[in-house]
Design a protein around this motif. Structure first.
Motif, PDB file in Angstrom:
ATOM      1  N   ALA A 200       0.822  -1.209   0.000  1.00  0.00           N
ATOM      2  CA  ALA A 200       0.000   0.000   0.000  1.00  0.00           C
ATOM      3  C   ALA A 200       0.855   1.258   0.000  1.00  0.00           C
ATOM      4  N   GLY A 201       2.125   1.128   0.413  1.00  0.00           N
ATOM      5  CA  GLY A 201       2.971   2.312   0.502  1.00  0.00           C
ATOM      6  C   GLY A 201       2.385   3.313   1.473  1.00  0.00           C
ATOM      7  N   SER A 202       2.261   4.555   1.051  1.00  0.00           N
ATOM      8  CA  SER A 202       1.701   5.598   1.902  1.00  0.00           C
ATOM      9  C   SER A 202       0.186   5.734   1.745  1.00  0.00           C
ATOM     10  N   ARG A 203      -0.414   4.899   0.900  1.00  0.00           N
ATOM     11  CA  ARG A 203      -1.851   4.992   0.656  1.00  0.00           C
ATOM     12  C   ARG A 203      -2.653   4.336   1.777  1.00  0.00           C
ATOM     13  N   GLN A 204      -3.837   4.823   1.984  1.00  0.00           N
ATOM     14  CA  GLN A 204      -4.760   4.230   2.947  1.00  0.00           C
ATOM     15  C   GLN A 204      -5.688   3.271   2.209  1.00  0.00           C
ATOM     16  N   VAL A 205      -5.864   2.074   2.771  1.00  0.00           N
ATOM     17  CA  VAL A 205      -6.740   1.063   2.180  1.00  0.00           C
ATOM     18  C   VAL A 205      -7.907   0.833   3.136  1.00  0.00           C
ATOM     19  N   ALA A 206      -9.105   1.084   2.688  1.00  0.00           N
ATOM     20  CA  ALA A 206     -10.283   0.963   3.536  1.00  0.00           C
ATOM     21  C   ALA A 206     -10.434  -0.453   4.085  1.00  0.00           C
ATOM     22  N   GLY A 207     -10.688  -0.541   5.386  1.00  0.00           N
ATOM     23  CA  GLY A 207     -10.938  -1.831   6.014  1.00  0.00           C
ATOM     24  C   GLY A 207      -9.712  -2.646   6.315  1.00  0.00           C
ATOM     25  N   ARG A 208      -8.536  -2.129   6.015  1.00  0.00           N
ATOM     26  CA  ARG A 208      -7.310  -2.883   6.262  1.00  0.00           C
ATOM     27  C   ARG A 208      -6.922  -2.757   7.727  1.00  0.00           C
ATOM     28  N   TYR A 209      -6.594  -3.880   8.337  1.00  0.00           N
ATOM     29  CA  TYR A 209      -6.267  -3.890   9.760  1.00  0.00           C
ATOM     30  C   TYR A 209      -4.764  -4.090   9.964  1.00  0.00           C
ATOM     31  N   ALA A 210      -4.322  -3.923  11.183  1.00  0.00           N
ATOM     32  CA  ALA A 210      -2.922  -4.142  11.545  1.00  0.00           C
ATOM     33  C   ALA A 210      -2.801  -5.437  12.336  1.00  0.00           C
ATOM     34  N   ALA A 211      -1.641  -6.076  12.262  1.00  0.00           N
ATOM     35  CA  ALA A 211      -1.443  -7.354  12.945  1.00  0.00           C
ATOM     36  C   ALA A 211       0.017  -7.518  13.335  1.00  0.00           C
ATOM     37  N   ASP A 212       0.242  -8.364  14.319  1.00  0.00           N
ATOM     38  CA  ASP A 212       1.592  -8.728  14.726  1.00  0.00           C
ATOM     39  C   ASP A 212       2.044  -9.948  13.930  1.00  0.00           C
ATOM     40  N   PHE A 213       3.245  -9.872  13.373  1.00  0.00           N
ATOM     41  CA  PHE A 213       3.800 -10.978  12.604  1.00  0.00           C
ATOM     42  C   PHE A 213       4.778 -11.786  13.470  1.00  0.00           C
ATOM     43  N   GLU A 214       5.431 -12.752  12.867  1.00  0.00           N
ATOM     44  CA  GLU A 214       6.290 -13.656  13.622  1.00  0.00           C
ATOM     45  C   GLU A 214       7.465 -12.932  14.288  1.00  0.00           C
ATOM     46  N   GLN A 215       7.737 -13.333  15.516  1.00  0.00           N
ATOM     47  CA  GLN A 215       8.943 -12.881  16.192  1.00  0.00           C
ATOM     48  C   GLN A 215      10.152 -13.706  15.754  1.00  0.00           C
ATOM     49  N   ASN A 216       9.897 -14.932  15.300  1.00  0.00           N
ATOM     50  CA  ASN A 216      10.965 -15.829  14.850  1.00  0.00           C
ATOM     51  C   ASN A 216      10.628 -16.330  13.447  1.00  0.00           C
ATOM     52  N   PRO A 217      10.741 -15.457  12.448  1.00  0.00           N
ATOM     53  CA  PRO A 217      10.373 -15.848  11.089  1.00  0.00           C
ATOM     54  C   PRO A 217      11.289 -16.947  10.558  1.00  0.00           C
ATOM     55  N   GLN A 218      10.715 -17.829   9.777  1.00  0.00           N
ATOM     56  CA  GLN A 218      11.474 -18.910   9.162  1.00  0.00           C
ATOM     57  C   GLN A 218      11.716 -18.550   7.698  1.00  0.00           C
ATOM     58  N   LEU A 219      12.949 -18.167   7.417  1.00  0.00           N
ATOM     59  CA  LEU A 219      13.342 -17.720   6.088  1.00  0.00           C
ATOM     60  C   LEU A 219      14.235 -18.757   5.431  1.00  0.00           C
ATOM     61  N   ALA A 220      14.187 -18.803   4.112  1.00  0.00           N
ATOM     62  CA  ALA A 220      15.044 -19.704   3.349  1.00  0.00           C
ATOM     63  C   ALA A 220      15.677 -18.916   2.208  1.00  0.00           C
ATOM     64  N   LEU A 221      16.970 -19.101   2.013  1.00  0.00           N
ATOM     65  CA  LEU A 221      17.708 -18.410   0.964  1.00  0.00           C
ATOM     66  C   LEU A 221      17.919 -19.344  -0.218  1.00  0.00           C
ATOM     67  N   VAL A 222      17.549 -18.893  -1.403  1.00  0.00           N
ATOM     68  CA  VAL A 222      17.791 -19.637  -2.636  1.00  0.00           C
ATOM     69  C   VAL A 222      19.047 -19.053  -3.274  1.00  0.00           C
ATOM     70  N   SER A 223      20.091 -19.875  -3.413  1.00  0.00           N
ATOM     71  CA  SER A 223      21.394 -19.359  -3.844  1.00  0.00           C
ATOM     72  C   SER A 223      21.987 -20.199  -4.968  1.00  0.00           C
ATOM     73  N   THR A 224      22.818 -19.540  -5.786  1.00  0.00           N
ATOM     74  CA  THR A 224      23.514 -20.207  -6.881  1.00  0.00           C
ATOM     75  C   THR A 224      25.008 -19.913  -6.785  1.00  0.00           C
ATOM     76  N   VAL A 225      25.809 -20.756  -7.447  1.00  0.00           N
ATOM     77  CA  VAL A 225      27.267 -20.571  -7.422  1.00  0.00           C
ATOM     78  C   VAL A 225      27.657 -19.350  -8.243  1.00  0.00           C
ATOM     79  N   HIS A 226      27.013 -19.184  -9.404  1.00  0.00           N
ATOM     80  CA  HIS A 226      27.303 -18.058 -10.285  1.00  0.00           C
ATOM     81  C   HIS A 226      26.090 -17.123 -10.342  1.00  0.00           C
ATOM     82  N   ASP A 227      26.218 -16.038 -11.093  1.00  0.00           N
ATOM     83  CA  ASP A 227      25.177 -15.014 -11.109  1.00  0.00           C
ATOM     84  C   ASP A 227      24.902 -14.558 -12.536  1.00  0.00           C
ATOM     85  N   ARG A 228      24.600 -15.540 -13.395  1.00  0.00           N
ATOM     86  CA  ARG A 228      24.350 -15.266 -14.801  1.00  0.00           C
ATOM     87  C   ARG A 228      22.872 -15.504 -15.117  1.00  0.00           C
TER      88      ARG A 228
END
Length: 307
Positions: A200-228
């Motif tokens: 939404a950036g700086s825009r206001q979205v009608a009816g949109r609420y706020a929430a608490d997200f994970e304190q311990n997020p589970q992230l995964a990195l997708v990686s390659t040897v080269h960058d082509r």
């Protein structure tokens, strides 16, 4: 990125071959100047094509960048006979229509180790590495996201990309065929450490609420040897293979790309034990609500059938 769907397919009947072609009019000049993200998205679409062909009983032979003189020709997929020995790939087919990005809070429940190992194996099958950062490495990754999000707040280029590929709250479900509609933004982040982009950036979205997200997020990195470009396509295929398998395991997923859009922030994401490798995408995984289906362009806009 941003559901831009930067791909087109061409099917050549006489050769029983699909061509995957990039649609460079759907690039993001600021966030993806080298089209790395475009290649990742097209790689994901390519993986779905491979899954579908195997599901329909075909053995497929895939060639990446088959014509170096044609920059838009990213891959060719030859239907070479009856499928044999590719059951793991074909088994992912039901998840193609089930998988949606979820920008909702996830539970703090840990993903079981056997599931993590299966996801890593799925990435390896595409020649790519999937790792789950922990301890100080995870903290460093989250700090890089915080830095990227802070930069994006005052970066006019980021706003321009968002403005083109997001739509307002007056759009009903199914009324568009591209971009990120407001019903898919998810709640505003009130607390927690999960890296979430606010579409939404700086825009206001009608009816949109706020929430608490994970304190311990589970992230995964997708990686390659080269960058082509070839590596980006492989990473996109691995990313989608992981996401489809995660869906079958009952996981919800979303993408996190903010530091990858800044050259100086992307490099520190690499494997800290070896100092090598190129991170192509960061995935957020966990148990939580399934996201709404994203709009898709009609087949007539993305598939061309030739004699």
């Amino acid at each position: 990125m941003h559901n831009a769907q930067p791909w087109r397919f061409r099917y050549l009947r006489h050769a029983r071959t699909f061509e995957l072609r990039a649609d460079f009019e759907r690039t993001m000049p600021h966030s993806d100047p080298d089209t790395r993200g475009l290649h990742l998205g097209c790689g994901a679409a390519l993986l779905n094509l491979r899954v579908a062909t195997v599901h329909e009983g075909w053995h497929q032979e895939t060639a990446l960048l088959p014509d170096l003189a044609d920059r838009a020709h990213l891959a060719s997929v030859l239907l070479a006979g009856h499928a044999d020995g590719e059951r793991e790939l074909g088994a992912l087919h039901p998840a193609i229509h089930q998988r949606h990005s979820s920008r909702n809070p996830f539970e703090e429940r840990q993903i079981p180790e056997p599931v993590r190992e299966a996801l890593c194996a799925a990435a390896r099958a595409e020649g790519v590495t999937l790792t789950f950062p922990t301890s100080w490495h995870l903290r460093e990754v989250l700090e890089l996201f915080q830095e990227a999000e802070a930069r994006n707040l005052t970066d006019p280029g980021s706003d321009q990309d968002l403005a083109r590929w997001t739509v307002g709250d007056d759009l009903r479900v199914g009324a568009a065929d591209e971009g990120v509609p407001s019903y898919a933004y998810g709640p505003r982040k009130r607390g927690g450490k999960a890296p979430m982009r606010d579409f939404a950036g700086s825009r206001q979205v009608a009816g949109r609420y706020a929430a608490d997200f994970e304190q311990n997020p589970q992230l995964a990195l997708v990686s390659t040897v080269h960058d082509r470009p070839e590596d980006w396509l492989r990473a996109g295929q691995a990313m989608e293979r992981v996401l489809l398998l995660a869906t079958l395991h009952g996981l919800s997923t979303s993408f996190a790309t903010q530091p990858l859009e800044w050259t100086d922030l992307r490099w520190p994401l690499r494997d800290p034990s070896t100092g090598t490798g190129f991170t192509q995408i960061v995935l957020r995984l966990g148990y939580g609500p399934k996201g709404p289906g994203a709009p898709r362009r009609p087949v007539s806009q993305v598939l061309d059938i030739r004699p």
